[in-house]
Design a protein around this motif. Structure first.
Motif, PDB file in Angstrom:
ATOM      1  N   MET A   1     -12.830  19.701   3.952  1.00 38.07           N
ATOM      2  CA  MET A   1     -13.060  20.825   3.045  1.00 38.07           C
ATOM      3  C   MET A   1     -11.735  21.247   2.443  1.00 38.07           C
ATOM      4  SD  MET A   1     -15.327  24.223   3.970  1.00 38.07           S
ATOM      5  CE  MET A   1     -16.650  23.148   4.537  1.00 38.07           C
ATOM      6  N   GLY A   2     -11.799  22.007   1.366  1.00 40.75           N
ATOM      7  CA  GLY A   2     -10.611  22.402   0.619  1.00 40.75           C
ATOM      8  C   GLY A   2      -9.830  23.564   1.184  1.00 40.75           C
ATOM      9  N   SER A   3      -9.963  24.735   0.605  1.00 40.26           N
ATOM     10  CA  SER A   3      -9.057  25.839   0.886  1.00 40.26           C
ATOM     11  C   SER A   3      -9.215  26.411   2.286  1.00 40.26           C
ATOM     12  CB  SER A   3      -9.272  26.960  -0.140  1.00 40.26           C
ATOM     13  OG  SER A   3     -10.409  27.735   0.186  1.00 40.26           O
ATOM     14  N   ALA A   4      -8.185  27.134   2.727  1.00 38.24           N
ATOM     15  CA  ALA A   4      -8.218  27.786   4.038  1.00 38.24           C
ATOM     16  C   ALA A   4      -9.360  28.784   4.125  1.00 38.24           C
ATOM     17  CB  ALA A   4      -6.884  28.480   4.301  1.00 38.24           C
TER      18      ALA A   4
ATOM     19  N   ASP B   1     -16.198  23.683  -5.441  1.00 39.79           N
ATOM     20  CA  ASP B   1     -16.621  25.025  -5.050  1.00 39.79           C
ATOM     21  C   ASP B   1     -15.945  25.531  -3.785  1.00 39.79           C
ATOM     22  OD1 ASP B   1     -17.885  23.633  -3.007  1.00 39.79           O
ATOM     23  OD2 ASP B   1     -19.909  23.917  -3.805  1.00 39.79           O
ATOM     24  N   ASP B   2     -15.074  24.713  -3.148  1.00 38.06           N
ATOM     25  CA  ASP B   2     -14.448  25.116  -1.891  1.00 38.06           C
ATOM     26  C   ASP B   2     -13.070  25.749  -2.124  1.00 38.06           C
ATOM     27  OD1 ASP B   2     -13.682  22.574  -2.732  1.00 38.06           O
ATOM     28  OD2 ASP B   2     -13.516  21.727  -0.729  1.00 38.06           O
ATOM     29  N   TRP B   3     -13.079  26.872  -2.836  1.00 39.12           N
ATOM     30  CA  TRP B   3     -11.896  27.689  -3.066  1.00 39.12           C
ATOM     31  C   TRP B   3     -12.304  29.150  -2.888  1.00 39.12           C
ATOM     32  CZ3 TRP B   3     -12.468  30.863  -7.444  1.00 39.12           C
ATOM     33  CH2 TRP B   3     -13.462  30.480  -8.346  1.00 39.12           C
ATOM     34  N   ALA B   4     -11.328  30.045  -2.822  1.00 39.45           N
ATOM     35  CA  ALA B   4     -11.653  31.411  -2.431  1.00 39.45           C
ATOM     36  C   ALA B   4     -10.684  32.422  -3.040  1.00 39.45           C
ATOM     37  CB  ALA B   4     -11.638  31.530  -0.908  1.00 39.45           C
ATOM     38  N   VAL B   5     -11.047  33.694  -2.889  1.00 39.16           N
ATOM     39  CA  VAL B   5     -10.176  34.827  -3.218  1.00 39.16           C
ATOM     40  C   VAL B   5     -10.047  35.674  -1.960  1.00 39.16           C
ATOM     41  CG1 VAL B   5      -9.843  36.881  -4.632  1.00 39.16           C
ATOM     42  CG2 VAL B   5     -10.931  34.848  -5.634  1.00 39.16           C
ATOM     43  N   HIS B   6      -8.821  36.010  -1.564  1.00 40.79           N
ATOM     44  CA  HIS B   6      -8.577  36.776  -0.344  1.00 40.79           C
ATOM     45  C   HIS B   6      -8.011  38.159  -0.679  1.00 40.79           C
ATOM     46  CE1 HIS B   6      -7.647  32.758   1.975  1.00 40.79           C
ATOM     47  NE2 HIS B   6      -8.861  32.784   1.441  1.00 40.79           N
ATOM     48  N   VAL B   7      -8.626  39.192  -0.140  1.00 44.82           N
ATOM     49  CA  VAL B   7      -8.092  40.551  -0.254  1.00 44.82           C
ATOM     50  C   VAL B   7      -8.200  41.191   1.128  1.00 44.82           C
ATOM     51  CG1 VAL B   7      -8.264  42.800  -1.373  1.00 44.82           C
ATOM     52  CG2 VAL B   7      -8.853  40.730  -2.652  1.00 44.82           C
ATOM     53  N   ALA B   8      -7.067  41.568   1.716  1.00 43.59           N
ATOM     54  CA  ALA B   8      -7.086  42.096   3.081  1.00 43.59           C
ATOM     55  C   ALA B   8      -6.105  43.251   3.231  1.00 43.59           C
ATOM     56  CB  ALA B   8      -6.746  41.005   4.089  1.00 43.59           C
ATOM     57  N   LEU B   9      -6.340  44.051   4.254  1.00 45.06           N
ATOM     58  CA  LEU B   9      -5.426  45.130   4.618  1.00 45.06           C
ATOM     59  C   LEU B   9      -4.973  44.913   6.055  1.00 45.06           C
ATOM     60  CD1 LEU B   9      -4.090  47.856   3.887  1.00 45.06           C
ATOM     61  CD2 LEU B   9      -6.082  48.976   4.912  1.00 45.06           C
TER      62      LEU B   9
ATOM     63  N   GLY C   1      -6.755  27.752  -2.842  1.00 49.82           N
ATOM     64  CA  GLY C   1      -7.359  26.467  -3.170  1.00 49.82           C
ATOM     65  C   GLY C   1      -7.261  26.174  -4.653  1.00 49.82           C
ATOM     66  N   THR C   2      -6.049  26.302  -5.182  1.00 49.15           N
ATOM     67  CA  THR C   2      -5.844  26.090  -6.622  1.00 49.15           C
ATOM     68  C   THR C   2      -6.260  24.686  -7.044  1.00 49.15           C
ATOM     69  OG1 THR C   2      -3.969  27.614  -6.510  1.00 49.15           O
ATOM     70  CG2 THR C   2      -4.157  26.259  -8.484  1.00 49.15           C
ATOM     71  N   ARG C   3      -5.980  23.700  -6.200  1.00 46.01           N
ATOM     72  CA  ARG C   3      -6.358  22.326  -6.532  1.00 46.01           C
ATOM     73  C   ARG C   3      -7.869  22.184  -6.661  1.00 46.01           C
ATOM     74  NH1 ARG C   3      -4.688  17.446  -2.558  1.00 46.01           N
ATOM     75  NH2 ARG C   3      -2.631  18.041  -3.315  1.00 46.01           N
ATOM     76  N   GLU C   4      -8.594  22.733  -5.690  1.00 47.45           N
ATOM     77  CA  GLU C   4     -10.066  22.635  -5.728  1.00 47.45           C
ATOM     78  C   GLU C   4     -10.631  23.365  -6.947  1.00 47.45           C
ATOM     79  OE1 GLU C   4      -8.669  21.368  -1.961  1.00 47.45           O
ATOM     80  OE2 GLU C   4      -8.281  23.279  -2.965  1.00 47.45           O
TER      81      GLU C   4
END
Length: 242
Positions: free
Chosen positions: A161-164, A91-99, A82-85
Motif C-alpha cells: 500500500m502507499g502512504s503511511a 487512492d492510497d493517499w491521505a490528509v493528516h490533521v492532528a493536535l 502520499g504525494t506519489r500515489e
C-alpha cells in the motif's frame, strides 16, 4: 467546535481541494504533487489560524517555528501524505490533521479523499476483530526488512500500500491487522494516524515498545507499530529477537 471535529472538517476540506486539483488535469506527475501539497497546506494553515488563533503548527510543507517546542499543544499536519500515489491517480493517499498535547498524539483526523472517508478520534472508529491469519500492510516500493521478518514469523499475508496514513487506516478499518514501519518517518507522517488508532483501541508505539512522542525539537520519528492490542507483545518480541 471541538478540536477533533475541527480536525475532521479541515482534513475533509483539504481532501476535496486535492481531488478538484487532480480532476482539472492541468498538471501531471511532480508538478501535480507540488501544487497539491502547496494548496492543501495553505488551506489547512489558514483554517487553523482562523479557528485557533495563536496556535503553533508543525507542517511538512512550512518552515518549522521552534518556539512550538515550549508549547503544551501543537497542531501537526501533513497536507498530502502520499504525494506519489496522489500524482499517479491512486487512492492510497491521505490528509493528516492532528493536535499533540504534552507530546502525545491526542486528537486528530485522517482523510482518505479518494475513498470519500474521514476517520477521526471523535467519534472513535470501531475496529473489527482480526481474522485467524493476520494481514500486514507494507510499502509497495520498499518493504522494511523487519516487517517482512515479522510477517514470515506470523505467517501474515502482505498487503502492499502507499502512504503511511492509508496503511494505518487500513488497520483501523479492519482491512489489515498490522502496520510495522522502520524505514524512516517524520512526526507529521504518524501523528494523526496514531491519534486515530489509539482512539479506536489499537496499540501504537515505537518498534522497541516505547511511546511515540511528538512536538520534539527533532521531528524525525523513524519507526512505529500499529496493531491489535492482543498482538502487540508477540510482535514486539519478534522485533526484539531480530
Amino acid at each position: 467546535m471541538s478540536d477533533a471535529l475541527l480536525a475532521s472538517a479541515i482534513a475533509a476540506e483539504a481532501g476535496k481541494l486535492l481531488l478538484a486539483i487532480r480532476a482539472e488535469g492541468a498538471e501531471q506527475g511532480k508538478a501535480l504533487g507540488d501544487r497539491g501539497d502547496r494548496m492543501a497546506n495553505t488551506l489547512i494553515l489558514d483554517r487553523l489560524r482562523a479557528e485557533r488563533p495563536g496556535a503553533f503548527i508543525l507542517s511538512e510543507e512550512s518552515a518549522d517555528d521552534k518556539l512550538r517546542c515550549g508549547s503544551a499543544e501543537t497542531w501537526i499536519v501533513d497536507p498530502l501524505d502520499g504525494t506519489r500515489e496522489y500524482a499517479e491517480g491512486r487512492d492510497d493517499w491521505a490528509v493528516h490533521v492532528a493536535l499533540a498535547v504534552e507530546g502525545r498524539a491526542m486528537t486528530g483526523a485522517v482523510a482518505l479523499p479518494a475513498l470519500g472517508l474521514v476517520l477521526a478520534t471523535e467519534p472513535a472508529p470501531f475496529v473489527p476483530p482480526p481474522p485467524p491469519r493476520r494481514r500486514m500492510v507494507v510499502s509497495r516500493t520498499r518493504p522494511a526488512p523487519e516487517a517482512l521478518a515479522v510477517a514470515k514469523a506470523l505467517d501474515a499475508a502482505l498487503l502492499p500500500m502507499g502512504s503511511a496514513g492509508a496503511k494505518a487506516m487500513a488497520v483501523v478499518r479492519g482491512q489489515a491487522d498490522i502496520y510495522l514501519h522502520s524505514g524512516g518517518q517524520y512526526e507529521w507522517d504518524s501523528c494523526a494516524p496514531v491519534a486515530v488508532a489509539l482512539a479506536a483501541g489499537l496499540h501504537a508505539s515505537r518498534i522497541d515498545g516505547t511511546p511515540l512522542r511528538y512536538n520534539c525539537h527533532d521531528t524525525w520519528l523513524p519507526d512505529l507499530l500499529i496493531c491489535h492490542r492482543g498482538d502487540a507483545d508477540r510482535i514486539l518480541a519478534l522485533i526484539a529477537a531480530g
